[in-house]
Structures are given as structure tokens and as C-alpha cells.
Design a protein around this motif. Structure first.
Motif, mmCIF file in Angstrom:
data_model
loop_
_atom_site.group_PDB
_atom_site.id
_atom_site.type_symbol
_atom_site.label_atom_id
_atom_site.label_comp_id
_atom_site.label_asym_id
_atom_site.label_seq_id
_atom_site.Cartn_x
_atom_site.Cartn_y
_atom_site.Cartn_z
ATOM 1 N N GLY A 263 -39.388 -2.309 0.926
ATOM 2 C CA GLY A 263 -39.221 -3.641 1.502
ATOM 3 C C GLY A 263 -39.329 -4.718 0.431
ATOM 4 N N GLY A 264 -38.612 -5.822 0.626
ATOM 5 C CA GLY A 264 -38.644 -6.924 -0.323
ATOM 6 C C GLY A 264 -39.925 -7.729 -0.230
ATOM 7 N N LYS A 265 -40.394 -8.232 -1.349
ATOM 8 C CA LYS A 265 -41.612 -9.056 -1.370
ATOM 9 C C LYS A 265 -41.336 -10.422 -0.751
ATOM 10 N N GLY A 266 -42.387 -11.016 -0.171
ATOM 11 C CA GLY A 266 -42.262 -12.344 0.408
ATOM 12 C C GLY A 266 -42.139 -13.417 -0.671
ATOM 13 N N GLY A 267 -41.626 -14.582 -0.273
ATOM 14 C CA GLY A 267 -41.439 -15.700 -1.192
ATOM 15 C C GLY A 267 -42.485 -16.785 -1.001
ATOM 16 N N GLY A 268 -42.580 -17.655 -2.006
ATOM 17 C CA GLY A 268 -43.493 -18.798 -1.941
ATOM 18 C C GLY A 268 -42.866 -19.959 -2.682
ATOM 19 N N CYS A 269 -43.443 -20.275 -3.836
ATOM 20 C CA CYS A 269 -42.823 -21.309 -4.661
ATOM 21 C C CYS A 269 -41.609 -20.761 -5.388
ATOM 22 N N ILE A 270 -41.499 -19.447 -5.435
ATOM 23 C CA ILE A 270 -40.312 -18.785 -5.943
ATOM 24 C C ILE A 270 -39.782 -17.873 -4.845
ATOM 25 N N ALA A 271 -38.545 -17.461 -5.014
ATOM 26 C CA ALA A 271 -37.910 -16.638 -3.977
ATOM 27 C C ALA A 271 -38.560 -15.272 -3.896
ATOM 28 N N GLY A 272 -38.504 -14.692 -2.708
ATOM 29 C CA GLY A 272 -38.924 -13.312 -2.519
ATOM 30 C C GLY A 272 -37.851 -12.370 -3.035
ATOM 31 N N ALA A 273 -37.740 -11.199 -2.410
ATOM 32 C CA ALA A 273 -36.785 -10.203 -2.897
ATOM 33 C C ALA A 273 -36.086 -9.520 -1.733
ATOM 34 N N ALA A 274 -34.847 -9.111 -2.018
ATOM 35 C CA ALA A 274 -34.104 -8.275 -1.079
ATOM 36 C C ALA A 274 -34.674 -6.862 -1.120
ATOM 37 N N GLY A 275 -34.394 -6.084 -0.085
ATOM 38 C CA GLY A 275 -34.877 -4.704 -0.041
ATOM 39 C C GLY A 275 -34.398 -4.013 1.207
ATOM 40 N N GLY A 276 -35.103 -2.923 1.596
ATOM 41 C CA GLY A 276 -34.754 -2.266 2.856
ATOM 42 C C GLY A 276 -34.672 -3.294 3.952
ATOM 43 N N SER A 277 -35.721 -4.116 4.076
ATOM 44 C CA SER A 277 -35.674 -5.391 4.804
ATOM 45 C C SER A 277 -36.129 -6.460 3.822
ATOM 46 N N GLY A 278 -35.614 -7.690 3.998
ATOM 47 C CA GLY A 278 -35.874 -8.740 3.028
ATOM 48 C C GLY A 278 -37.171 -9.478 3.270
ATOM 49 N N GLY A 279 -37.751 -10.026 2.170
ATOM 50 C CA GLY A 279 -38.951 -10.834 2.278
ATOM 51 C C GLY A 279 -38.665 -12.194 2.883
ATOM 52 N N GLY A 280 -39.673 -12.767 3.563
ATOM 53 C CA GLY A 280 -39.536 -14.090 4.158
ATOM 54 C C GLY A 280 -39.591 -15.192 3.106
ATOM 55 N N GLY A 281 -38.964 -16.333 3.402
ATOM 56 C CA GLY A 281 -38.964 -17.465 2.490
ATOM 57 C C GLY A 281 -40.256 -18.263 2.578
ATOM 58 N N GLY A 282 -40.573 -19.009 1.496
ATOM 59 C CA GLY A 282 -41.792 -19.805 1.460
ATOM 60 C C GLY A 282 -41.570 -21.234 1.909
#
Length: 424
Positions: A263-282
């Protein structure tokens, strides 16, 4: 005259007795002899060919059976001497020269003489075999074995099957569930994105799978196994980072040719990552990230939800939820974090279990963290101090976004590999 090569009738005394009344002489014959109507004979040609002389004056309905005792008729044949009567309508003797062959002859009339009414050999009787394998935690459900790997290991196939089955599935086919490790939520100050769920890949071939309820993501194409060891990779969940700002994506799980992405890591002040499912935006602006990366069919996951657009003012800066197996992560709602996308349920292990939920986004002051998606997603934290939750172990669930500076975001849950096949 040629050997009889047809026949799928089982070679046993009972079958022959039902067709033409014969009583078997169980003392194997090792030299030529004259058969008596109503008898069956085991003929041992280990030392050389043997002639069996058929009765000279048979009546309609008389029967004689002859069987290759030592499976040597292909080397030293058994000759059926017609003794003045036709065999199969021909004035010729009849040879049995196939290993393990047995024939039943019934006298019909002067024209046809002795007719072969049944012919078979031991190799015609196929004893069904099935897959035999070791590795993981093994359970059974009816006629099916289930190997569950919650950590890396080896699925070692020592035998494959020959049992007949319907088209589109074979006796050496296995169904599978492969889920990657979930991504972690982002650790920043607050209003951060949840981690995306690990990729979710499943098969259910109706011809081989047995009675269980698969997820809507299941493909009908199972895997055909061969005798070999299959290394199993169970992806770890992405570890949360604290106190440094950041996040980590999950690791992939692998069985044979099937890979479920982390799974993609979540985002914060920088974008998260794509993956099996994508991380949420910050809440600082970067949008949610793509799911189903790399692409599979059916899709292995969904995108993360967006956080606030750049320049949004408090208290409207919640983070987006991480993507789940069947649903995208939700965007924030003002100060509230977005819920993680939902996972999906399968009973491939004989019990229904939901996996592949996205992590919830964290909140701004006065808001609440997003709930984790069904299937192991962790809840997002709050700026008021409620901590983020980890994704659930062996579900591939995403971790929740951190809610307050210095707090730990949720780690992603580890993945899983399940293999199911018919064993009896």
C-alpha cells in the motif's frame, strides 16, 4: 488375429461374473491347457507363451475368461486356440499380447463363434491422485486443504493430481489470496493522510475451488501447480516514522506469478505514494495517490482521498483517507479527516474475513479523525490528542494519519498469502 485394445471395463472378477457366468480358477496356469466353459483363468507367461484351447463343442451363452497373470503377455503372448470354432467371426486364433490384458469370451453361434464381450487391462483403472504439499498453517474444509502464510515461508508441492474434473479447471489447480502490506499514515503535525491498503488479489475457479464465498475482486483463473518449492513472500506493513516527518509504503506479497503490491504511504506536507491502494493526501495540499499500481485486472486497489487544497485556512484542513481494496479513500470534510476506503471479504480460509481497508486521515483542531476502512484500516488521529491506529496485522490495512506533532502515525498492517486446493 490382433489383440483387443478397446475397453474401459474394470478388470475384476465381479464385472466378468455379471456379464457371463464364470468362476475363477485362482491357480495360475503355467503351461498350455484346454479351457472349460464357465471358468476364468489366470495365465502366467513369465517363462514363455502359452496356448489356451477353447472348448470344442460350446453352446450359446457359454463363457470363458482369460487374464494375464504376471503382466508379461506383451513379452510372451497368450494364444487362444479356436479349436474348430470362429472367434469374432473369423476362422483364426486370437492373440493376447498386451501387458495386463484380460478378455471375456461368450459363444454366440456358428457364424460369429466366440465374441469378446469385455476387454480391459489394469492400467485402464486410474487411481485418482491429488495435490500434496507442505508449508504454512494447514487447515481443511471438506475436500479442500488451505495453507495460510502470515509470514514468509515455502509452499512445497510434492505431488500433483490426475483426478478428472470439468473444463477450465484441473486436478493440479489451486486458488489463492495474496494481500500486500499496508502503507503507514503520515507523521507531521496534524491533518495528514492515511496509508493505502496493500494490494488485494484473489482467484476462485468454480471448477476447482469448492464451496466458499470469494470477494468481488476474484478472478476465475486459478494457478496450475507443478512439483517444486514455491517461495512465499508476506509483505510487511509500512513502519510509522516519529518524530521525523514522513511515512513508509508497505511491501509486496508474492506467490508464484501473483504479486500484490504494498500500500502507498499517506501524504502530509509532501505527497504520499501510489501502491496497491494509494495513500491519502495531506491537509497542506498534496492530493491523494493512485491505487492499482502496478495495474492488474481485476484492480488490486483504489486511490487515496484528497486532503485540503493548497491555501486552505484552518479549521478546514483534515487529511484524506487511504484507498481500500474496493473503495477509494474519502477526502476530508472541513476539519475532519477523510475515512479510509473499504476493503473486501472472502471466506477462502473457510471463515469470512475482511481485508484491505485504507487508513483514516487525521483531523484539524476541533475535528475528528477519519475512521479506518473495513478490512483492517487504522483510524486517523486528532489534533486534540487522540492517537492514530495501526492497520491490523495480516489484513494489509493502512495506518491512520498522525494527529498532533510528535505523535506516531499508524503503521500499516502486514499482508497474507492463502492457498486452497482439493486434496481428496
Amino acid at each position: 488375429m490382433g489383440v483387443v485394445s478397446c475397453g474401459t471395463t474394470m478388470l475384476d472378477q465381479g464385472v466378468f461374473q455379471n456379464i457371463g457366468a464364470v468362476t475363477w480358477d485362482t491357480t495360475a496356469k503355467t503351461a498350455g491347457f484346454t479351457a472349460v466353459s464357465g471358468n476364468g483363468y489366470f495365465v502366467n507367461t513369465t517363462s514363455g507363451q502359452i496356448t489356451v484351447t477353447l472348448p470344442a463343442s460350446p453352446s450359446a451363452g457359454d463363457a470363458v475368461a482369460v487374464a494375464d497373470y504376471a503382466n508379461t503377455a506383451d513379452t510372451n503372448k497368450i494364444i487362444l486356440d479356436r479349436n474348430g470354432n470362429n472367434i469374432q467371426g473369423s476362422a483364426s486364433n486370437f492373440d493376447i499380447n498386451t501387458e495386463g490384458r484380460a478378455v471375456l469370451l461368450v459363444y454366440v453361434d456358428a457364424t460369429q463363434g466366440w465374441k469378446v464381450t469385455s476387454s480391459s487391462q489394469a492400467s485402464d483403472i486410474v487411481n485418482p491422485t491429488f495435490i500434496t504439499a507442505t508449508g504454512g498453517t494447514i487447515t481443511t474444509s471438506g475436500d479442500y486443504k488451505i495453507h495460510t502464510f502470515t509470514s514468509p515461508g515455502t509452499f512445497n508441492v510434492t505431488a500433483v493430481g490426475n483426478a478428472p474434473t470439468v473444463p477450465a479447471g484441473g486436478p493440479s489447480d489451486a486458488d489463492y489470496l495474496v494481500v500486500g502490506g499496508g502503507g503507514s499514515g503520515f507523521e507531521l503535525t496534524y491533518f495528514t493522510g492515511g496509508g493505502g491498503a496493500g494490494g488485494f488479489r484473489e482467484s476462485k475457479n468454480p471448477a476447482t475451488s469448492g464451496p466458499y464465498t470469494a470477494s468481488p475482486l476474484a478472478t476465475p483463473t486459478s494457478l496450475t501447480l507443478s512439483v517444486q518449492p514455491y517461495p512465499i513472500t508476506v509483505g510487511a506493513g509500512g513502519a510509522a516514522t516519529t518524530p521525523s516527518y514522513g511515512a513508509n509504503s508497505g511491501s509486496p506479497s508474492v506467490f508464484s506469478t501473483i504479486t500484490a503490491a504494498g500500500g502507498g504511504k499517506g501524504g502530509g506536507c509532501i505527497a504520499g505514494a501510489a501502491g496497491g491502494s494509494g495513500g491519502g493526501g495531506g491537509g497542506y495540499g498534496p492530493p491523494g495517490s493512485a491505487g492499482n499500481t502496478p495495474p492488474t485486472s481485476p484492480p488490486q486497489g483504489q486511490p487515496g482521498g484528497n486532503g485540503n487544497p493548497p491555501g486552505a485556512s484552518p479549521p478546514s484542513r483534515g487529511g484524506g483517507g487511504g484507498g481500500g481494496a474496493v473503495a477509494a479513500g474519502s477526502p476530508n470534510s472541513g476539519a475532519n479527516g477523510g475515512p479510509g476506503g473499504n476493503g473486501t471479504t472472502t471466506s477462502i480460509t473457510a471463515s469470512p474475513v475482511a481485508r484491505g481497508g485504507g487508513g483514516g486521515g487525521s483531523s484539524e483542531l476541533g475535528g475528528v479523525g477519519g475512521t479506518g476502512g473495513t478490512g483492517g484500516g487504522g483510524n486517523g488521529g486528532t489534533r486534540g490528542g487522540t492517537p492514530a491506529q495501526n492497520g491490523t496485522t495480516n489484513t494489509g490495512g493502512g495506518g491512520g494519519g498522525a494527529g498532533i506533532e510528535g505523535s506516531t502515525a499508524g503503521s500499516g498492517g502486514s499482508g497474507i498469502v492463502v492457498i486452497r486446493y482439493k486434496f481428496q
